[in-house]
Design an enzyme around this catalytic site. Sequence first.
Site, PDB file in Angstrom:
ATOM      1  N   CYS A   1       0.864  -1.181   0.000  1.00 61.13           N
ATOM      2  CA  CYS A   1       0.000   0.000   0.000  1.00 61.13           C
ATOM      3  C   CYS A   1       0.901   1.230   0.000  1.00 61.13           C
ATOM      4  CB  CYS A   1      -0.861  -0.035   1.267  1.00 61.13           C
ATOM      5  SG  CYS A   1      -1.890   1.421   1.505  1.00 61.13           S
TER       6      CYS A   1
ATOM      7  N   CYS B   1      -0.889   3.715  -6.594  1.00 64.35           N
ATOM      8  CA  CYS B   1      -1.774   3.132  -5.576  1.00 64.35           C
ATOM      9  C   CYS B   1      -2.042   1.710  -6.047  1.00 64.35           C
ATOM     10  CB  CYS B   1      -3.078   3.929  -5.503  1.00 64.35           C
ATOM     11  SG  CYS B   1      -4.401   3.101  -4.570  1.00 64.35           S
TER      12      CYS B   1
END
Length: 255
Positions: free
Chosen positions: A74, A183
């Site tokens: 992440c 992302c």
Amino acid sequence: MEHTKTIGFFDSGIGGLTVLSEALCRIPGADILFYADTDHVPYGTKTREQIVRYAEDAVSSLCERGAEAVVVACNTATSMAISTLRERFPIPIIGMEPAVKPAAAIHPDEKILVCATPVTIRGEKLHMLIDRSFHEGIRPTLAALPGLVELAETERFDLPSVREYLDTVIDRRVPYAAVVLGCTHFTYFRDSFRVLFPEADILDGNTGTVNRLVDLIGGEIPGDGRITFLESGRLVTEPDKLARFGRYLDRMRTL
Ligand code: DGL
């Protein structure tokens, strides 16, 4: 690190499966614990304090269940929490960063678009990375795309939905030479980005992260290749939830 065989992966939700899917091709024998923080997704609109707390809880839970190394799959959690995690936990912790450096190296004088969550886009880490990667005076365009996290979490991958959303945020008439997907949720839309930016290289940080993991633990892992899924620390056993995780891994195999 020769005998590491249980590796934890962690993300706010299903984005980290895009990294896991690449890791599985390289280290099929590893036993995997995949932690999706479904109670708190999305991270990209939370505060630093919240994200650090969630990340500490995730890594703590993964360590309790036997993880010997953790991949923070992440960009947002890496941006806010990686140094705290490395100070607190005595195991290797591998983070993610948007593929800004390769984009700048391949296209030093061209237009580059960097997409990420609002937290990553505002974060100091990304701005330092941009300063290190580009010549004086050249800067990429930055776009915060929280709507893509929602589309990914709800399995809406169709081109019309992606195009409709992106057109509210990005000017597609700009001739970008590279689009950085900063992302892990955005990697599911690689196919749409290829159609919407046909002249651009579409780059993400997944390969770089998996390379670091393999360097650290070695390629030959003598495990059973078992994957255990956790939702905010709770073991997932429900067939419908396991099937949902499986669908995301299947989608990655088609991209
Ligand atoms: N997948 C995450 C990232 O790479 C965060 C998405 C979110 O929870 O907002 O940044």
